[in-house]
Design a protein around this motif. Structure first.
Motif, PDB file in Angstrom:
ATOM      1  N   THR A  27      76.599  41.785  23.005  1.00 17.34           N
ATOM      2  CA  THR A  27      78.030  41.133  23.604  1.00 17.34           C
ATOM      3  C   THR A  27      78.704  40.374  22.782  1.00 17.34           C
ATOM      4  OG1 THR A  27      76.642  39.283  24.445  1.00 17.34           O
ATOM      5  CG2 THR A  27      77.044  41.286  26.039  1.00 17.34           C
ATOM      6  N   LEU A  32      75.593  33.783  25.883  1.00 20.92           N
ATOM      7  CA  LEU A  32      75.737  34.263  27.065  1.00 20.92           C
ATOM      8  C   LEU A  32      74.716  34.276  27.914  1.00 20.92           C
ATOM      9  CD1 LEU A  32      77.626  35.798  29.091  1.00 20.92           C
ATOM     10  CD2 LEU A  32      77.087  37.902  27.838  1.00 20.92           C
ATOM     11  N   PHE A  48      74.856  40.634  34.109  1.00 25.26           N
ATOM     12  CA  PHE A  48      76.159  40.291  33.020  1.00 25.26           C
ATOM     13  C   PHE A  48      77.270  41.547  33.208  1.00 25.26           C
ATOM     14  CE2 PHE A  48      72.283  38.557  31.166  1.00 25.26           C
ATOM     15  CZ  PHE A  48      72.695  36.833  31.313  1.00 25.26           C
TER      16      PHE A  48
END
Length: 246
Positions: A27, A32, A48
């Motif tokens: 990502t 994250l 996610f």
């Protein structure tokens, strides 16, 4: 978990295999997925959402808000197995819950693929083979991802990749699983002729060799995940065109 009819792919592996780092690399984000120095800290399922920028509200250059239903799909970080910073009874409960979660998402047709992460420094362990066997029995599509490839030499990587590929070949041609000493020595070419392979092989033929640190293999893995989502979208479109609102 979300109940949107959107494609999902899951990441599973032994604790400390580098799941969080891999998700961050995919990502292009540093934090994250939370990275812990203590293995086994992921004790719950983490979703996610992958969302196009034009579907998000931005503030100060950062994503401010979005609707999960606008996602193109979900990356799912599952609790690790094999080692965890918790009592054995809790570890057993996590593993049982993880298996049930995978079966439920499979039955809902939202789970498109499992990505089983294996530490390239360790190779395919007995527990990894047990998980692969469970995927086969449960009819869950899965692919193998070697992580931390920057920490081992090429000969060792080639040996581990060959090990996994020979297992796929064995499943395809009905030669057992080839889960011997890690070198694929259980397979005999003379037995291939006339062998009856499985009606459907759930292990993917591609082994992804990756390094979250150097970026090796990250882009091909991204394309693989994208194809999982595209295939799902194409199937939905076919169903809509064929059956409409019936």
């Amino acid at each position: 978990p979300p109940n949107f009819p959107l494609p999902e792919v899951c990441f599973l592996g032994k604790s400390n295999v580098g799941k969080s780092s891999l998700i961050n690399a995919l990502t292009k984000s540093r934090d994250l997925a939370r990275i812990s120095k203590r293995p086994g800290r992921t004790q719950q399922v983490n979703y996610f959402a992958l969302i196009k920028r034009d579907k998000c509200t931005h503030q100060g250059g950062n994503v401010y808000s979005f609707r999960p239903s606008d996602s193109t799909g979900f990356l799912i970080d599952l609790p690790g197995y094999g080692y965890a910073a918790a009592p054995d009874d809790k570890v057993s409960t996590w593993q049982a819950n993880t298996q049930q979660f995978v079966l439920d998402r499979r039955d809902a047709t939202w789970l498109k693929r499992m990505y089983l992460l294996i530490d390239a420094r360790r190779g395919v362990a007995d527990f990894d083979r047990a998980v692969m066997g469970w995927f086969d029995e449960a009819r869950v599509p899965y692919s193998i991802v070697l992580t931390k490839a920057d920490r081992v030499g090429r000969p060792q990587l080639v040996r581990f990749v060959n090990d996994v590929c020979m297992r796929y070949h064995s499943l395809l041609y009905g030669e057992g699983t080839g889960d011997g000493d890690g070198g694929g020595d259980d397979y005999d070419e003379e037995d291939e002729e006339g062998a009856e392979g499985a009606e459907e092989v759930y292990q993917g033929p591609v082994v992804h060799v990756t390094s979250s640190k150097t970026g090796e293999g990250i882009e091909p893995l991204m394309w693989s995940i994208d194809s999982d989502f595209v295939d799902a979208a194409a199937q939905d479109l076919i169903m809509e065109e064929e059956y409409g609102d019936r």
